[in-house]
Design a protein around this motif. Structure first.
Motif, PDB file in Angstrom:
ATOM      1  N   PRO A   6     -17.998  14.318  25.648  1.00 42.28           N
ATOM      2  CA  PRO A   6     -18.139  12.885  25.635  1.00 42.28           C
ATOM      3  C   PRO A   6     -19.050  12.277  26.946  1.00 42.28           C
ATOM      4  O   PRO A   6     -18.667  12.902  27.971  1.00 42.28           O
ATOM      5  CB  PRO A   6     -16.591  12.562  25.550  1.00 42.28           C
ATOM      6  N   VAL A   7     -19.531  11.400  26.692  1.00 43.57           N
ATOM      7  CA  VAL A   7     -20.234  10.663  27.835  1.00 43.57           C
ATOM      8  C   VAL A   7     -19.771   9.333  28.001  1.00 43.57           C
ATOM      9  O   VAL A   7     -19.334   8.495  27.114  1.00 43.57           O
ATOM     10  CB  VAL A   7     -21.613  10.495  27.305  1.00 43.57           C
ATOM     11  N   VAL A   8     -19.115   9.271  29.345  1.00 43.71           N
ATOM     12  CA  VAL A   8     -18.447   7.911  29.752  1.00 43.71           C
ATOM     13  C   VAL A   8     -19.352   7.281  30.666  1.00 43.71           C
ATOM     14  O   VAL A   8     -20.035   7.920  31.729  1.00 43.71           O
ATOM     15  CB  VAL A   8     -17.010   7.842  29.847  1.00 43.71           C
ATOM     16  N   GLU A   9     -19.369   5.825  30.785  1.00 44.11           N
ATOM     17  CA  GLU A   9     -19.704   5.170  32.058  1.00 44.11           C
ATOM     18  C   GLU A   9     -18.791   4.684  32.995  1.00 44.11           C
ATOM     19  O   GLU A   9     -17.610   4.480  32.649  1.00 44.11           O
ATOM     20  CB  GLU A   9     -20.478   3.673  31.465  1.00 44.11           C
ATOM     21  N   GLU A  10     -19.238   4.833  34.156  1.00 43.17           N
ATOM     22  CA  GLU A  10     -18.360   4.417  35.311  1.00 43.17           C
ATOM     23  C   GLU A  10     -19.091   3.167  36.046  1.00 43.17           C
ATOM     24  O   GLU A  10     -20.326   3.255  36.021  1.00 43.17           O
ATOM     25  CB  GLU A  10     -18.351   5.554  36.372  1.00 43.17           C
ATOM     26  N   TYR A  11     -18.423   2.337  36.388  1.00 45.66           N
ATOM     27  CA  TYR A  11     -18.998   1.070  37.063  1.00 45.66           C
ATOM     28  C   TYR A  11     -18.495   0.841  38.396  1.00 45.66           C
ATOM     29  O   TYR A  11     -17.106   0.911  38.905  1.00 45.66           O
ATOM     30  CB  TYR A  11     -18.575  -0.244  36.218  1.00 45.66           C
ATOM     31  N   GLY A  12     -19.344   1.168  39.351  1.00 45.40           N
ATOM     32  CA  GLY A  12     -19.060   1.136  40.750  1.00 45.40           C
ATOM     33  C   GLY A  12     -19.806   0.003  41.614  1.00 45.40           C
ATOM     34  O   GLY A  12     -20.872  -0.459  41.151  1.00 45.40           O
ATOM     35  N   ALA A  13     -19.474  -0.203  42.630  1.00 49.06           N
ATOM     36  CA  ALA A  13     -20.040  -1.165  43.641  1.00 49.06           C
ATOM     37  C   ALA A  13     -19.906  -0.430  45.192  1.00 49.06           C
ATOM     38  O   ALA A  13     -18.808   0.177  45.440  1.00 49.06           O
ATOM     39  CB  ALA A  13     -19.706  -2.445  43.649  1.00 49.06           C
ATOM     40  N   THR A  14     -20.933  -0.236  45.581  1.00 48.87           N
ATOM     41  CA  THR A  14     -21.133   0.248  46.974  1.00 48.87           C
ATOM     42  C   THR A  14     -19.677  -0.313  47.992  1.00 48.87           C
ATOM     43  O   THR A  14     -19.050   0.681  48.580  1.00 48.87           O
ATOM     44  CB  THR A  14     -22.169  -0.255  48.021  1.00 48.87           C
ATOM     45  N   GLU A  15     -19.582  -1.457  47.850  1.00 51.99           N
ATOM     46  CA  GLU A  15     -18.540  -2.295  48.724  1.00 51.99           C
ATOM     47  C   GLU A  15     -17.297  -1.893  48.203  1.00 51.99           C
ATOM     48  O   GLU A  15     -16.144  -2.100  49.036  1.00 51.99           O
ATOM     49  CB  GLU A  15     -18.567  -3.866  48.818  1.00 51.99           C
ATOM     50  N   PHE A  16     -16.903  -1.367  46.763  1.00 49.77           N
ATOM     51  CA  PHE A  16     -15.603  -1.220  46.261  1.00 49.77           C
ATOM     52  C   PHE A  16     -15.473   0.126  45.696  1.00 49.77           C
ATOM     53  O   PHE A  16     -14.121   0.349  44.998  1.00 49.77           O
ATOM     54  CB  PHE A  16     -15.420  -2.393  45.241  1.00 49.77           C
ATOM     55  N   ASP A  17     -16.316   0.914  45.736  1.00 48.07           N
ATOM     56  CA  ASP A  17     -16.030   2.149  45.053  1.00 48.07           C
ATOM     57  C   ASP A  17     -16.096   1.877  43.472  1.00 48.07           C
ATOM     58  O   ASP A  17     -16.708   1.023  43.158  1.00 48.07           O
ATOM     59  CB  ASP A  17     -14.873   3.117  45.664  1.00 48.07           C
ATOM     60  N   ILE A  18     -14.875   2.804  42.799  1.00 53.12           N
ATOM     61  CA  ILE A  18     -14.897   2.672  41.395  1.00 53.12           C
ATOM     62  C   ILE A  18     -14.525   1.168  40.862  1.00 53.12           C
ATOM     63  O   ILE A  18     -13.236   0.871  41.492  1.00 53.12           O
ATOM     64  CB  ILE A  18     -13.973   3.520  40.841  1.00 53.12           C
ATOM     65  N   VAL A  19     -14.959   0.396  40.192  1.00 52.81           N
ATOM     66  CA  VAL A  19     -14.430  -0.742  39.479  1.00 52.81           C
ATOM     67  C   VAL A  19     -13.953  -0.825  38.283  1.00 52.81           C
ATOM     68  O   VAL A  19     -12.819  -0.789  37.733  1.00 52.81           O
ATOM     69  CB  VAL A  19     -15.548  -1.972  39.712  1.00 52.81           C
ATOM     70  N   ALA A  20     -14.770  -0.081  37.286  1.00 53.27           N
ATOM     71  CA  ALA A  20     -14.515   0.120  35.714  1.00 53.27           C
ATOM     72  C   ALA A  20     -14.673   1.391  35.494  1.00 53.27           C
ATOM     73  O   ALA A  20     -15.679   2.118  35.878  1.00 53.27           O
ATOM     74  CB  ALA A  20     -15.107  -1.059  35.001  1.00 53.27           C
ATOM     75  N   PHE A  21     -13.931   1.676  34.473  1.00 50.28           N
ATOM     76  CA  PHE A  21     -14.365   3.438  33.978  1.00 50.28           C
ATOM     77  C   PHE A  21     -14.056   3.286  32.439  1.00 50.28           C
ATOM     78  O   PHE A  21     -13.166   2.465  31.733  1.00 50.28           O
ATOM     79  CB  PHE A  21     -13.157   4.238  34.477  1.00 50.28           C
ATOM     80  N   GLU A  22     -14.897   3.833  31.594  1.00 44.15           N
ATOM     81  CA  GLU A  22     -15.070   3.723  30.109  1.00 44.15           C
ATOM     82  C   GLU A  22     -13.730   4.560  29.524  1.00 44.15           C
ATOM     83  O   GLU A  22     -13.757   5.757  29.773  1.00 44.15           O
ATOM     84  CB  GLU A  22     -16.369   4.172  29.864  1.00 44.15           C
TER      85      GLU A  22
END
Ligand SMILES: [Zn+2]
Length: 277
Positions: free
Chosen positions: A86-102
């Motif tokens: 399975p392929v999932v998307e992770e959404y992060g930002a430099t300032e906050f590390d991981i923000v969202a995960f699929e």
């Protein structure tokens, strides 16, 4: 160090196939039998293409995690097929590390309870309630998106990031200073082409002048670059009624830029209009 430790603990391998040793490095990564493959979507696509071409044998990982870049559905399907995972998307930002995960259903759930994410006129604003600094209150991370509520409680909270569209100021492609269209139309056209031809490559679109875009692709399409060029040009003409020139480049710059979006706008927008940089 922190990231190496995390990689070791999670048995994840970060994917970075580049240059002459790309094939060996991919084979080496897979020989580790990682539970997770983790990397930029474009680099994972490069790796998948090598695995596919070389018919490399390996133990499928539990999961492939794409980070930082927008990935199109056809590309995701290709990664699933090649890596048999399975392929999932992770959404992060430099300032906050991981923000969202699929999750398995496709919601990008907010997973950090200390981060409060809200949406204001399409911009994503993040507040870190664990930090004293006021600079992390309603911090505009520069991406635009839509927040929705789900009943799903698989991971994190029920709220998730329904749409994500990269850097807000970089969302439009210009035919001339007055005529613009949303860059997502280019993404859809690329996705359609890949589905239609049943082949997948990573791509990056850069606009530096009005009326033309540069399309960088990772490999030569089987019907040749001209077929792709014409497909994209026709698709934009159908949508906007106007013409844009698509210059196709193979194997250059496609993975060099560490940008979140597949579309990079180099014509700068100002409050009063647009100017060329
Ligand atoms: Zn979910």
């Amino acid at each position: 160090m922190k990231s190496n430790l995390k990689d070791f603990a999670l048995n994840r391998k970060v994917c970075f196939p580049m240059g002459d040793q790309a094939e060996e490095s991919v084979a080496c990564i897979l020989s580790w039998k990682p539970d997770y493959l983790y990397g930029y979507a474009s680099l994972l696509l490069e790796a998948a293409a090598l695995v596919d071409k070389q018919s490399l044998r390996f133990m499928p990982p539990k999961c492939v995690i794409c980070t930082a870049e927008t990935i199109m559905p056809a590309q995701k399907e290709y990664l699933t097929a090649v890596f048999k995972a399975p392929v999932v998307e992770e959404y992060g930002a430099t300032e906050f590390d991981i923000v969202a995960f699929e999750c398995g259903t496709g919601h990008r759930h907010f997973v950090n309870p200390w981060l409060v994410v809200r949406e204001s006129y399409g911009s994503l604003l993040v507040s870190d309630v664990s930090r004293k600094s006021t600079s992390f209150i309603n911090y505009d991370i520069g991406d635009s998106g839509m927040i929705k509520d789900s009943e799903c409680t698989v991971i994190g909270g029920t709220h998730y990031l329904a749409a994500l569209e990269g850097r807000t100021i970089h969302r439009f492609a210009y035919i001339d200073p007055e005529t613009r269209f949303h860059s997502v139309d280019l993404g859809y056209a690329m996705n359609e082409y890949q589905c239609m031809e049943n082949e997948v490559f990573s791509f990056r679109i850069i606009q530096s002048e009005f009326g033309a875009i540069d399309l960088y692709i990772s490999s030569v399409p089987s019907n040749g670059p001209v077929s792709l060029q014409q497909f994209i040009q026709n698709s934009i003409r159908e949508k906007t009624g106007r013409d844009i020139v698509v210059n196709v480049f193979v194997g250059e710059k496609s993975v060099e830029l560490a940008e979140k979006s597949y579309f990079v706008q180099r014509i700068r927008e100002t409050a009063s209009g647009v100017v060329l940089t």
